[in-house]
Design a protein around this motif. Structure first.
Motif, PDB file in Angstrom:
ATOM      1  N   LEU A 222       0.808  -1.212   0.000  1.00  0.00           N
ATOM      2  CA  LEU A 222       0.000   0.000   0.000  1.00  0.00           C
ATOM      3  C   LEU A 222       0.845   1.267   0.000  1.00  0.00           C
ATOM      4  CD1 LEU A 222      -2.858  -0.902   2.515  1.00  0.00           C
ATOM      5  CD2 LEU A 222      -2.845  -1.134   0.032  1.00  0.00           C
ATOM      6  N   ASP A 223       2.107   1.144   0.407  1.00  0.00           N
ATOM      7  CA  ASP A 223       2.997   2.311   0.483  1.00  0.00           C
ATOM      8  C   ASP A 223       2.333   3.426   1.295  1.00  0.00           C
ATOM      9  OD1 ASP A 223       5.201   3.985  -0.009  1.00  0.00           O
ATOM     10  OD2 ASP A 223       4.286   4.807  -1.833  1.00  0.00           O
ATOM     11  N   LEU A 224       1.799   3.060   2.467  1.00  0.00           N
ATOM     12  CA  LEU A 224       1.120   4.041   3.314  1.00  0.00           C
ATOM     13  C   LEU A 224       2.149   4.970   3.947  1.00  0.00           C
ATOM     14  CD1 LEU A 224      -1.741   4.746   4.146  1.00  0.00           C
ATOM     15  CD2 LEU A 224      -1.487   3.288   6.136  1.00  0.00           C
ATOM     16  N   ARG A 225       2.036   6.242   3.634  1.00  0.00           N
ATOM     17  CA  ARG A 225       3.011   7.246   4.056  1.00  0.00           C
ATOM     18  C   ARG A 225       2.462   8.113   5.186  1.00  0.00           C
ATOM     19  NH1 ARG A 225       4.628   9.296  -2.095  1.00  0.00           N
ATOM     20  NH2 ARG A 225       5.128   7.220  -2.924  1.00  0.00           N
ATOM     21  N   ASN A 226       3.352   8.818   5.853  1.00  0.00           N
ATOM     22  CA  ASN A 226       2.954   9.664   6.980  1.00  0.00           C
ATOM     23  C   ASN A 226       1.912  10.700   6.565  1.00  0.00           C
ATOM     24  OD1 ASN A 226       4.648   8.380   8.798  1.00  0.00           O
ATOM     25  ND2 ASN A 226       6.363   9.764   8.410  1.00  0.00           N
ATOM     26  N   GLU A 227       2.056  11.223   5.354  1.00  0.00           N
ATOM     27  CA  GLU A 227       1.157  12.281   4.905  1.00  0.00           C
ATOM     28  C   GLU A 227      -0.146  11.759   4.302  1.00  0.00           C
ATOM     29  OE1 GLU A 227       4.170  11.591   1.501  1.00  0.00           O
ATOM     30  OE2 GLU A 227       4.149  11.570   3.709  1.00  0.00           O
ATOM     31  N   ASP A 228      -0.289  10.447   4.170  1.00  0.00           N
ATOM     32  CA  ASP A 228      -1.481   9.867   3.550  1.00  0.00           C
ATOM     33  C   ASP A 228      -2.703   9.944   4.453  1.00  0.00           C
ATOM     34  OD1 ASP A 228      -0.799   9.074   0.975  1.00  0.00           O
ATOM     35  OD2 ASP A 228       0.020   7.159   1.624  1.00  0.00           O
ATOM     36  N   MET A 229      -3.872  10.116   3.822  1.00  0.00           N
ATOM     37  CA  MET A 229      -5.160   9.857   4.464  1.00  0.00           C
ATOM     38  C   MET A 229      -5.646   8.544   3.885  1.00  0.00           C
ATOM     39  SD  MET A 229      -7.379  10.775   6.653  1.00  0.00           S
ATOM     40  CE  MET A 229      -8.845   9.844   7.107  1.00  0.00           C
ATOM     41  N   TYR A 230      -5.848   7.553   4.738  1.00  0.00           N
ATOM     42  CA  TYR A 230      -6.104   6.179   4.304  1.00  0.00           C
ATOM     43  C   TYR A 230      -7.555   5.807   4.542  1.00  0.00           C
ATOM     44  CZ  TYR A 230      -5.690   1.007   4.488  1.00  0.00           C
ATOM     45  OH  TYR A 230      -5.835  -0.353   4.301  1.00  0.00           O
ATOM     46  N   TRP A 231      -8.154   5.140   3.525  1.00  0.00           N
ATOM     47  CA  TRP A 231      -9.512   4.625   3.689  1.00  0.00           C
ATOM     48  C   TRP A 231      -9.601   3.257   3.033  1.00  0.00           C
ATOM     49  CZ3 TRP A 231     -14.678   6.581   1.126  1.00  0.00           C
ATOM     50  CH2 TRP A 231     -15.761   6.005   1.783  1.00  0.00           C
ATOM     51  N   ASN A 232      -9.939   2.263   3.845  1.00  0.00           N
ATOM     52  CA  ASN A 232     -10.162   0.904   3.377  1.00  0.00           C
ATOM     53  C   ASN A 232     -11.640   0.598   3.602  1.00  0.00           C
ATOM     54  OD1 ASN A 232     -10.348  -1.925   3.126  1.00  0.00           O
ATOM     55  ND2 ASN A 232      -8.247  -2.225   3.816  1.00  0.00           N
ATOM     56  N   LEU A 233     -12.361   0.276   2.528  1.00  0.00           N
ATOM     57  CA  LEU A 233     -13.802   0.041   2.641  1.00  0.00           C
ATOM     58  C   LEU A 233     -14.163  -1.304   3.261  1.00  0.00           C
ATOM     59  CD1 LEU A 233     -15.431   1.316  -0.693  1.00  0.00           C
ATOM     60  CD2 LEU A 233     -15.548   2.335   1.568  1.00  0.00           C
ATOM     61  N   ALA A 234     -13.201  -2.221   3.363  1.00  0.00           N
ATOM     62  CA  ALA A 234     -13.508  -3.590   3.791  1.00  0.00           C
ATOM     63  C   ALA A 234     -14.006  -3.627   5.236  1.00  0.00           C
ATOM     64  CB  ALA A 234     -12.277  -4.470   3.639  1.00  0.00           C
ATOM     65  N   VAL A 277      -8.891  11.875   0.922  1.00  0.00           N
ATOM     66  CA  VAL A 277      -8.297  10.538   0.944  1.00  0.00           C
ATOM     67  C   VAL A 277      -7.265  10.407  -0.172  1.00  0.00           C
ATOM     68  CG1 VAL A 277      -8.750   8.067   0.687  1.00  0.00           C
ATOM     69  CG2 VAL A 277     -10.346   9.505   1.987  1.00  0.00           C
ATOM     70  N   THR A 278      -6.076   9.957   0.190  1.00  0.00           N
ATOM     71  CA  THR A 278      -5.003   9.780  -0.793  1.00  0.00           C
ATOM     72  C   THR A 278      -4.693   8.319  -1.069  1.00  0.00           C
ATOM     73  OG1 THR A 278      -3.346   9.916   0.983  1.00  0.00           O
ATOM     74  CG2 THR A 278      -3.897  11.963  -0.181  1.00  0.00           C
ATOM     75  N   ASN A 279      -5.051   7.428  -0.127  1.00  0.00           N
ATOM     76  CA  ASN A 279      -4.728   6.004  -0.256  1.00  0.00           C
ATOM     77  C   ASN A 279      -6.005   5.220   0.020  1.00  0.00           C
ATOM     78  OD1 ASN A 279      -3.465   3.389  -0.030  1.00  0.00           O
ATOM     79  ND2 ASN A 279      -1.539   4.452   0.401  1.00  0.00           N
ATOM     80  N   PHE A 280      -6.511   4.518  -1.012  1.00  0.00           N
ATOM     81  CA  PHE A 280      -7.855   3.932  -0.970  1.00  0.00           C
ATOM     82  C   PHE A 280      -7.790   2.455  -1.335  1.00  0.00           C
ATOM     83  CE2 PHE A 280     -12.039   3.415  -3.330  1.00  0.00           C
ATOM     84  CZ  PHE A 280     -12.851   3.477  -2.212  1.00  0.00           C
ATOM     85  N   ALA A 281      -8.567   1.634  -0.623  1.00  0.00           N
ATOM     86  CA  ALA A 281      -8.607   0.192  -0.917  1.00  0.00           C
ATOM     87  C   ALA A 281     -10.052  -0.290  -0.836  1.00  0.00           C
ATOM     88  CB  ALA A 281      -7.739  -0.580   0.075  1.00  0.00           C
ATOM     89  N   ALA A 282     -10.418  -1.184  -1.781  1.00  0.00           N
ATOM     90  CA  ALA A 282     -11.775  -1.716  -1.816  1.00  0.00           C
ATOM     91  C   ALA A 282     -11.797  -2.987  -2.651  1.00  0.00           C
ATOM     92  CB  ALA A 282     -12.742  -0.676  -2.407  1.00  0.00           C
TER      93      ALA A 282
END
Length: 550
Positions: A222-234, A277-282
């Motif tokens: 996912l390369d989740l970074r400090n500046e990311d806003m993360y949203w995973n719909l699962a 949101v900058t980092n999204f998963a679904a």
């Protein structure tokens, strides 16, 4: 990033999470709470109310609820069932369970009484934490199971019955527990039931050391970074949501985002914009639903997306093209399962990023070596179809050992020499190491990202007075990938009709789960079987029958 650096990072993760005398609460929360303003959770309710919780607040609240659980009798190793929607209380409960060294048992909120009863009985859970919407599903179980119930509601009501407690009322009276229970890397963290081809769902034993694999995915894939806003719909009632929506962000000190309403494309776009949101998963089904809402719906809202990921079922190339058109980025397909976590990815980390190949789930994640085996358990060469498997000897992040009280299914999951674990999918690998999904090598149904086993549905159908025999398969569906189709032999005195088909569908939905019910029903005079009496589901999949859609 060199291979040496990857090896060193993996060794450090294994050392951190496989050690002795660990506090899971410290790893997931308390160490991040040293920065008082650090946010752990953004929560948006269905009616638009929003709230945020810092790690410090979650530390205090989960310490209070840990006291509540301890006074109910929960000790290290005990199983605690959690049947809650995405809400702050779910996070508080999870941290409280792990603060006591107990085991988190997720119960998906769409489950009906039969699915819940099996999991509570088999796991010997001592407590269930639920909410007022799901509490009625436990009514008939109270007289059969020695389990205490804690109910989350909007009211600070007193205890309503023997062995029942009000979440916030007990919290109001509780003092925080300050001593955490220490565990080891091999101790049980989660017990999560996954569908099997035959028999009831299997209890997957997930140890504390699996956290090394979860963190690796958050960083490498996912390369989740400090500046990311993360949203995973699962949904955290299932593996991907539990591992990478609830646990993963907390593990690396990142905020996660919970939305408490039903899936709605306009709401998804609104929240993506509202929270930047900058980092999204679904799952692919979510992306398909967004596509069906039309480009105009997407273009009404500003996108901040840097990375988008998909997991749960194969990703169609047209979805990737759509994302490129409306968001300016491709969606990266990933593969995993309950017993593995994520193990094959089109990685977002720049040092691991490679060309996306249409139809490929990507390459093995550092820490895993995926391969393809023939019928004799030997590795196949490039572009040869076989069974996808994990080379355990060369996969330091691999953690699954056995199923809960289930030696037969455990034995079937591995090659005879124990070298390889079967992932249960047919696949091929090209000369560059890209893996391509061919299909399930068993009868598991992949629908909207959920793994559905036929046995539970067939068992539920057989409880209906009209059903003499039943068989269930997955059939292709444009939106969900596959849907559940039931083949029914009726008892004497019953005739096939639209009405009985819909009645059977509703019967399963109410007793088992809202995601597992048959959406199509066909009536037969007999089922195709082997000489030994086993249902030949592949023949049902490939033949044409009159279908009633429900």
């Amino acid at each position: 990033m060199s291979n040496v650096k990857f090896r060193n990072e993996i060794l450090l993760l294994l050392e951190k999470y496989g050690a002795q005398n660990l506090s899971v609460a410290e790893l997931l929360c308390d160490r991040h709470a040293k920065i008082p303003e650090k946010v752990a959770l953004f929560y948006e309710s269905e009616n638009g109310d929003s709230v945020k919780y810092t790690f410090a607040e979650l530390k205090e609240l989960s310490s209070k609820f840990a006291r509540v659980l301890a006074e109910v009798g929960i000790q290290k190793g005990d199983r605690v069932g959690v049947m809650l929607p995405k809400c702050p209380e779910m996070v508080i409960t999870a941290l409280a369970v792990w603060r006591l060294g107990a085991v988190y048992l997720p119960l998906f909120t769409a489950f009906g009484p039969s699915a819940i009863a099996h999991r509570l009985t088999d796991s010997e859970a001592k407590v269930v934490v639920t909410d007022t919407n799901n509490r009625p599903k436990l009514e008939d179980l109270m007289t059969k199971l020695p389990v205490s119930i804690v109910t989350v509601s909007d009211q600070f009501e007193e205890k309503v019955a023997k062995d029942e407690y009000s979440f916030w009322n007990e919290m109001k009276k509780s003092e925080p527990i300050r001593n955490v229970t220490l565990v080891n890397g091999d101790d049980l963290l989660i017990l999560l039931y996954t569908s099997g081809t035959t028999g009831n769902p299997k209890g997957v034993k997930i140890p504390v050391k699996s956290l090394a694999s979860f963190e690796a995915y958050m960083r490498f894939a996912l390369d989740l970074r400090n500046e990311d806003m993360y949203w995973n719909l699962a949904d955290p009632g299932w593996a991907y949501g539990l591992y990478y929506n609830l646990i993963g962000p907390l593990l690396i000190g990142k905020a996660t985002l919970f939305y408490g309403g039903p899936f709605n494309p306009n709401e998804v776009y609104r929240i993506l914009e509202k929270y930047s949101v900058t980092n999204f998963a679904a799952a692919p089904t979510a992306y398909k639903t967004l596509i069906n809402a039309g480009k105009s719906a997407a273009l009404k809202y500003k996108s901040f997306l840097r990375a988008a990921s998909s997991a749960g079922e194969p990703l169609n190339p047209n979805i990737i093209s759509w994302a490129q058109e409306v968001w300016g980025i491709p969606i990266h397909d990933h593969f995993g399962q309950t017993e593995l976590g994520m193990a094959v990815n089109n990685h977002h980390l720049p040092e691991l990023q490679e060309k996306l190949k249409p139809g490929s789930m990507g390459k093995s994640m550092p820490g895993f070596k995926m391969t393809v085996l023939d019928a004799e358990g030997k590795e196949l060469g490039p572009n040869q179809e076989g069974q996808m498997a994990v080379d355990i000897l060369n996969s330091p992040l691999y953690w699954f050992q056995n199923y809960w009280n289930d030696t037969e299914n455990t034995k079937m999951a591995f090659t005879s020499d124990g070298r390889y674990y079967f992932a249960g999918d047919s696949a091929s690998m090209d000369e560059d190491g890209y893996l391509f999904f061919s299909g399930r090598s068993d009868d598991i149904i992949l629908s909207a990202g959920y793994r559905i086993g036929p046995f539970e549905i067939e068992s539920a159908l057989m409880q209906h007075d009209a059903v003499s025999e039943a068989a269930v398969v997955g059939v292709p569906d444009q939106l969900r990938g596959e849907i559940v189709k039931a083949f029914i032999i009726l008892r004497d005195g019953y005739s096939s009709s639209n009405e009985i088909a819909k009645e059977l569908s509703t019967f399963v939905k109410e007793r088992l789960s809202a995601h597992e019910y048959p959406r199509q029903v066909s009536f037969l005079d007999e089922l195709p079987k082997t000489p030994s009496g086993k249902i030949q589901r592949f023949l049902l999949k490939n033949a044409e029958y009159k279908v009633i859609s429900c």
